[in-house]
Design an enzyme around this catalytic site. Sequence first.
Site, PDB file in Angstrom:
ATOM      1  N   GLY A  46      38.241  42.034  42.572  1.00 14.66           N
ATOM      2  CA  GLY A  46      38.616  42.134  43.977  1.00 14.66           C
ATOM      3  C   GLY A  46      37.822  43.253  44.624  1.00 14.66           C
ATOM      4  O   GLY A  46      37.394  44.194  43.948  1.00 14.66           O
ATOM      5  N   GLN A  51      36.359  49.731  50.594  1.00 14.66           N
ATOM      6  CA  GLN A  51      35.578  50.124  49.408  1.00 14.66           C
ATOM      7  C   GLN A  51      34.074  50.084  49.647  1.00 14.66           C
ATOM      8  O   GLN A  51      33.302  50.592  48.836  1.00 14.66           O
ATOM      9  CB  GLN A  51      35.925  49.220  48.221  1.00 14.66           C
ATOM     10  CG  GLN A  51      37.356  49.419  47.731  1.00 14.66           C
ATOM     11  CD  GLN A  51      37.615  48.604  46.501  1.00 14.66           C
ATOM     12  OE1 GLN A  51      37.978  47.439  46.600  1.00 14.66           O
ATOM     13  NE2 GLN A  51      37.417  49.183  45.333  1.00 14.66           N
ATOM     14  N   CYS A  91      39.820  49.963  39.163  1.00 19.92           N
ATOM     15  CA  CYS A  91      39.393  49.813  40.551  1.00 19.92           C
ATOM     16  C   CYS A  91      37.929  50.217  40.647  1.00 19.92           C
ATOM     17  O   CYS A  91      37.531  51.238  40.076  1.00 19.92           O
ATOM     18  CB  CYS A  91      40.252  50.699  41.450  1.00 19.92           C
ATOM     19  SG  CYS A  91      39.800  50.609  43.181  1.00 19.92           S
ATOM     20  N   LEU A  92      37.143  49.448  41.383  1.00 20.81           N
ATOM     21  CA  LEU A  92      35.711  49.761  41.513  1.00 20.81           C
ATOM     22  C   LEU A  92      35.487  51.116  42.188  1.00 20.81           C
ATOM     23  O   LEU A  92      34.437  51.718  42.014  1.00 20.81           O
ATOM     24  CB  LEU A  92      35.000  48.657  42.315  1.00 20.81           C
ATOM     25  CG  LEU A  92      34.942  47.284  41.643  1.00 20.81           C
ATOM     26  CD1 LEU A  92      34.284  46.275  42.566  1.00 20.81           C
ATOM     27  CD2 LEU A  92      34.227  47.341  40.303  1.00 20.81           C
ATOM     28  N   HIS A 133      47.126  44.984  44.911  1.00 23.27           N
ATOM     29  CA  HIS A 133      46.115  46.050  44.785  1.00 23.27           C
ATOM     30  C   HIS A 133      45.196  46.057  46.015  1.00 23.27           C
ATOM     31  O   HIS A 133      44.924  47.106  46.599  1.00 23.27           O
ATOM     32  CB  HIS A 133      45.323  45.813  43.495  1.00 23.27           C
ATOM     33  CG  HIS A 133      44.246  46.810  43.211  1.00 23.27           C
ATOM     34  ND1 HIS A 133      44.265  47.651  42.120  1.00 23.27           N
ATOM     35  CD2 HIS A 133      43.082  47.086  43.864  1.00 23.27           C
ATOM     36  CE1 HIS A 133      43.176  48.424  42.136  1.00 23.27           C
ATOM     37  NE2 HIS A 133      42.443  48.094  43.183  1.00 23.27           N
ATOM     38  N   GLU A 134      44.737  44.864  46.420  1.00 23.08           N
ATOM     39  CA  GLU A 134      43.803  44.783  47.561  1.00 23.08           C
ATOM     40  C   GLU A 134      44.500  45.113  48.882  1.00 23.08           C
ATOM     41  O   GLU A 134      43.923  45.781  49.738  1.00 23.08           O
ATOM     42  CB  GLU A 134      43.142  43.398  47.631  1.00 23.08           C
ATOM     43  CG  GLU A 134      42.318  43.011  46.404  1.00 23.08           C
ATOM     44  CD  GLU A 134      41.359  44.085  45.926  1.00 23.08           C
ATOM     45  OE1 GLU A 134      40.785  44.806  46.768  1.00 23.08           O
ATOM     46  OE2 GLU A 134      41.193  44.224  44.698  1.00 23.08           O
ATOM     47  N   HIS A 137      44.732  48.684  49.301  1.00 25.88           N
ATOM     48  CA  HIS A 137      43.468  49.258  49.808  1.00 25.88           C
ATOM     49  C   HIS A 137      43.425  49.219  51.334  1.00 25.88           C
ATOM     50  O   HIS A 137      42.939  50.154  51.974  1.00 25.88           O
ATOM     51  CB  HIS A 137      42.261  48.462  49.301  1.00 25.88           C
ATOM     52  CG  HIS A 137      41.729  48.917  47.982  1.00 25.88           C
ATOM     53  ND1 HIS A 137      41.286  50.197  47.767  1.00 25.88           N
ATOM     54  CD2 HIS A 137      41.546  48.261  46.811  1.00 25.88           C
ATOM     55  CE1 HIS A 137      40.857  50.304  46.507  1.00 25.88           C
ATOM     56  NE2 HIS A 137      41.007  49.154  45.907  1.00 25.88           N
TER      57      HIS A 137
HETATM   58 NI    NI Z   1      40.575  48.614  43.917  1.00 31.63          NI
END
Ligand code: NI
Length: 167
Positions: A46, A51, A91-92, A133-134, A137
């Site tokens: 995701g 991000q 998470c990226l 999670h997204e 964000h």
């Molecule tokens: Ni993330």
Amino acid sequence: MALHPVVYLPDSRLRAPTQAITQFDAELKTLINDMYETMYHENGIGLAAPQIGLSLKLAVIDVSEKRNEKFCIINPEILYAEGEAMPGEGCLSVPGVYDKAPRALKVKVRAQDENGNFFEREADGLLAHCFQHEIDHLNGKLFVDYLSPLKRQMARKKLEKYLRHQK
Ligand code: NI
């Protein structure tokens, strides 16, 4: 198509309030394609717009093993959530850190697709966790925020170490 650099904690762009998307035009479609490309390049499941430094209510997702089930959520909201789970997450924007975060088992999300059409989607398991999670964000929240202060400190050290080795 273009790759976008992913921003890392503690970049303030991860915490900024996000704007609703109102123009469903060619520019948006290009951005969505770029986000898919960036997500696949980074081996993520995701990627949310903050991000890549954009304060927009937009995220792309692909939780399939074959990496061929693109799913885009725009202006999403969680209609209901039920059950409790503690999935391991990464998470990226916090590379090198994996830990457990409290999530609902099942959620129903209402969002718009890339053409602006509203849809509702019920999900459980990995997709349900990914939705949460997204959407976090898009509200300036990261999975490490759920950790205890001690674990958060350890996560910050792991992240610093990881980023030092990247250079
Ligand atoms: Ni993330």
